[in-house]
Design an enzyme around this catalytic site. Structure first.
Site, PDB file in Angstrom:
ATOM      1  N   ASP A   1     108.303  -7.873  64.487  1.00 41.38           N
ATOM      2  CA  ASP A   1     108.279  -7.387  65.866  1.00 41.38           C
ATOM      3  C   ASP A   1     109.387  -8.083  66.655  1.00 41.38           C
ATOM      4  O   ASP A   1     109.399  -9.314  66.764  1.00 41.38           O
ATOM      5  CB  ASP A   1     106.907  -7.689  66.487  1.00 41.38           C
TER       6      ASP A   1
ATOM      7  N   THR B   1     111.179  -2.673  70.581  1.00 36.20           N
ATOM      8  CA  THR B   1     111.787  -3.938  71.022  1.00 36.20           C
ATOM      9  C   THR B   1     112.961  -4.347  70.128  1.00 36.20           C
ATOM     10  O   THR B   1     113.885  -5.002  70.592  1.00 36.20           O
ATOM     11  CB  THR B   1     110.733  -5.060  71.017  1.00 36.20           C
ATOM     12  N   THR B   2     112.919  -3.973  68.845  1.00 34.03           N
ATOM     13  CA  THR B   2     114.031  -4.292  67.945  1.00 34.03           C
ATOM     14  C   THR B   2     115.207  -3.369  68.219  1.00 34.03           C
ATOM     15  O   THR B   2     116.352  -3.808  68.336  1.00 34.03           O
ATOM     16  CB  THR B   2     113.584  -4.161  66.472  1.00 34.03           C
TER      17      THR B   2
ATOM     18  N   ASP C   1     101.207  -2.476  69.624  1.00 39.68           N
ATOM     19  CA  ASP C   1     102.304  -1.494  69.704  1.00 39.68           C
ATOM     20  C   ASP C   1     101.761  -0.071  69.618  1.00 39.68           C
ATOM     21  O   ASP C   1     102.185   0.806  70.367  1.00 39.68           O
ATOM     22  CB  ASP C   1     103.315  -1.734  68.564  1.00 39.68           C
TER      23      ASP C   1
END
Length: 541
Positions: free
Chosen positions: A73, A106-107, A404
């Protein structure tokens, strides 16, 4: 006040302030500052690039205390990295912003920001001014966001057919450690959100969903409890392990005799006085128990503890009790059972009791661990996801994965438009942005083309992480998209034999993708506008 420098005058009599200690400070300005920022941004983005997609690798983070976290994550990795560089810290905050607002992607947002900085470096080497590059990126982002709106599809929010929502949650969970029980976790996330969602306002209150974990068992043992699970047990081992049709008194007052709120002390000098005090305490305990029994309570939940005498009296009056329940859990129990939190025994009435159809104690294997499960509550819109796993790391990573998935389903409740993943929408936007660049007469067209190239960094990383030749894979998909005018074609990461992401059910929310492009562009614009940086020297650290 200490002196900060000396005042001097030039040959024309103009005053000049000479500051002290400048030789100990580091200063970067102009093109050097830009190159330094870009290098730092690329370093952070390259760290996360290998974690992108369903074939992405995990990172092992070890804290100063020796605690180990294994995750892919993006927000978790960056928050645990000790980033010293000021531009690196901005990328950490970028990932956190995406996590706070959307919960997923988020990545990807950091990889995109890193690619935009990398392509800006080539433009700076050509002699293009940073402000013109920033303006070009802003124009390109607007073109990309408009194109996303055009290629987006509306997903039906039908509460009788949950497959569309489950498929979107499964896409999010595909890159996580829980992917082997992907369908089960996706169904849990969807059912939890729909249980608490307010469909009229199109909103979800996350405070009504509690994610609780317990080491032991398998990931497949994870379940959704329509109620509250509390990491507590009944206060006395001889109390019943289950209560049906529970009428619950929720207390925030201690189960002990009242103490005088004064600094004076009471000295007992003889046995009679001591016996009177004992009788007084016993009388007060009996009054408390009587007020609870008179209200019709058959289960007591108390925020504070109580001593052995109170515990014995509760047992002898057949009143099961739970003590030391934390404040947030007390509030959740009150919401779920429809009860009122009572601060004083005198205020306890039948109307303030909560109701639960079934309260039971859960046991785990051969351990002495127990948890309390409150089900069939009066208000059934609270729920708890109870996560099991072989060790602490798996349980924590499963919690992050479920967070998520919950965020993605909530985003679909808010806005039911979707785009297709696997790099499909990035490639489609890159084609559109590159096409529009030719219509721009000013020098910004170079920055717009660079933005199109940067968008392709996401499918390139997906292909590389999946073991394919990145450039060949991207060029094949891109030419196929242009030939068929099909924005659903992406990188076949799982090698299923089709590039059509609609057939593979690889789905992402539109607002998540829009947020990624907007946030990455805003951050890169800000970084490109910094041309002077001063750092404290060693003497000031």
């Amino acid at each position: 006040m200490p002196s900060i420098g000396t005042l001097a005058f030039d040959e024309f009599g103009r005053p000049v302030l000479i500051l002290k200690g400048q030789e100990s400070k580091k200063r970067l300005f102009g093109i050097e500052a830009h190159k330094s920022h870009i290098l730092a941004g690329k370093a952070v983005a390259d760290t996360l690039k290998t974690s992108l997609g369903p074939r992405g690798m995990d990172k092992c983070m070890v804290s100063p205390d020796g605690d180990i976290t294994i995750t892919n994550d993006g927000a978790t990795i960056l928050s645990m990295m000790h980033v010293e560089n000021e531009i690196g810290k901005l990328l950490v905050q970028l990932s956190k912003s995406q996590d706070d607002e959307i919960g997923d992607g988020t990545t990807g947002v950091v990889v995109l920001a890193g690619a935009l900085l990398e392509h800006a470096e080539a433009l700076l080497d050509k002699g293009i001014h940073p402000i013109r590059i920033a303006d070009g990126y802003e124009l390109a982002a607007k073109i990309a966001l408009d194109h996303l709106d055009k290629i987006a599809e509306s997903y039906p929010l039908d509460l009788t057919k949950l497959d569309p929502l489950i498929n979107t949650a499964m896409t999010t969970l595909g890159s996580k450690i829980v992917s082997r029980c992907q369908r089960q976790m996706a169904e849990i996330a969807v059912n939890a959100i729909l249980n608490v969602a307010d469909m009229e306002r199109r909103d979800v209150n996350f405070e009504l969903i509690k994610v609780q974990g317990k080491v032991g068992g398998r990931l497949e043992d994870t379940l959704l409890v329509k109620g509250v699970v509390v990491d507590k047990t009944f206060s006395h081992p001889q109390m019943p392990k289950e209560v049906r049709n529970a009428k619950i008194a929720i207390l925030t007052c201690p189960f002990e005799p009242p103490k005088p709120k004064t600094k004076h002390k009471l000295d007992i000098t003889n046995v009679e006085d001591y016996k009177k005090l004992r009788e007084y305490e016993k009388e007060k305990f009996t009054e408390m128990i009587k007020s609870i029994k008179d209200s019709g309570t058959n289960l007591v939940i108390c925020q504070w503890g109580f001593d052995d005498e109170a515990n014995h009296l509760l047992l002898s009056h057949e009143l099961p009790a739970v003590r030391w329940v934390g404040g947030p859990e007390i509030e959740l129990i009150a919401i779920a059972t429809g009860g009122r939190i009572v601060p004083r025994f005198q205020e306890l009435t039948a109307e303030k009791l909560g109701y639960a159809g079934y309260v039971r104690e859960l046991n785990f294997g051969t351990t002495s661990d127990h948890m309390l499960c409150i089900e069939q509550c009066k208000k059934s819109n609270t729920c708890t996801i109870f996560v099991r796993g072989g060790n602490k790391m798996i349980v924590e990573e499963a919690k992050r994965a479920l967070h998520d998935a919950l965020c993605v389903v909530r985003n679909l409740v808010r806005d039911n438009r979707i785009v297709y993943g696997g790099g499909a929408c990035e490639i489609s936007c890159a084609i559109e942005v590159a096409k529009e660049a030719n219509q721009i007469p000013t020098i910004e067209q170079y920055a717009i083309r660079a933005f199109a190239d940067a968008l392709e960094s996401v499918p390139l990383a997906l292909a590389e992480n999946s073991g394919f030749s990145p450039i060949k894979t991207l060029s094949d998909v891109k030419s196929q998209q242009i030939a068929e005018n099909n924005p659903r074609l992406g990188v076949d990461c799982l090698n299923t034999g089709t590039n059509d992401m609609k057939a593979q059910l690889v789905i992402e929310t539109l607002i998540g993708k829009r947020q990624q492009i907007s946030l990455a562009t805003q951050l890169v614009r800000m970084i490109l506008k910094i041309d002077d940086i001063r750092l404290p020297g060693e003497s000031e650290e």
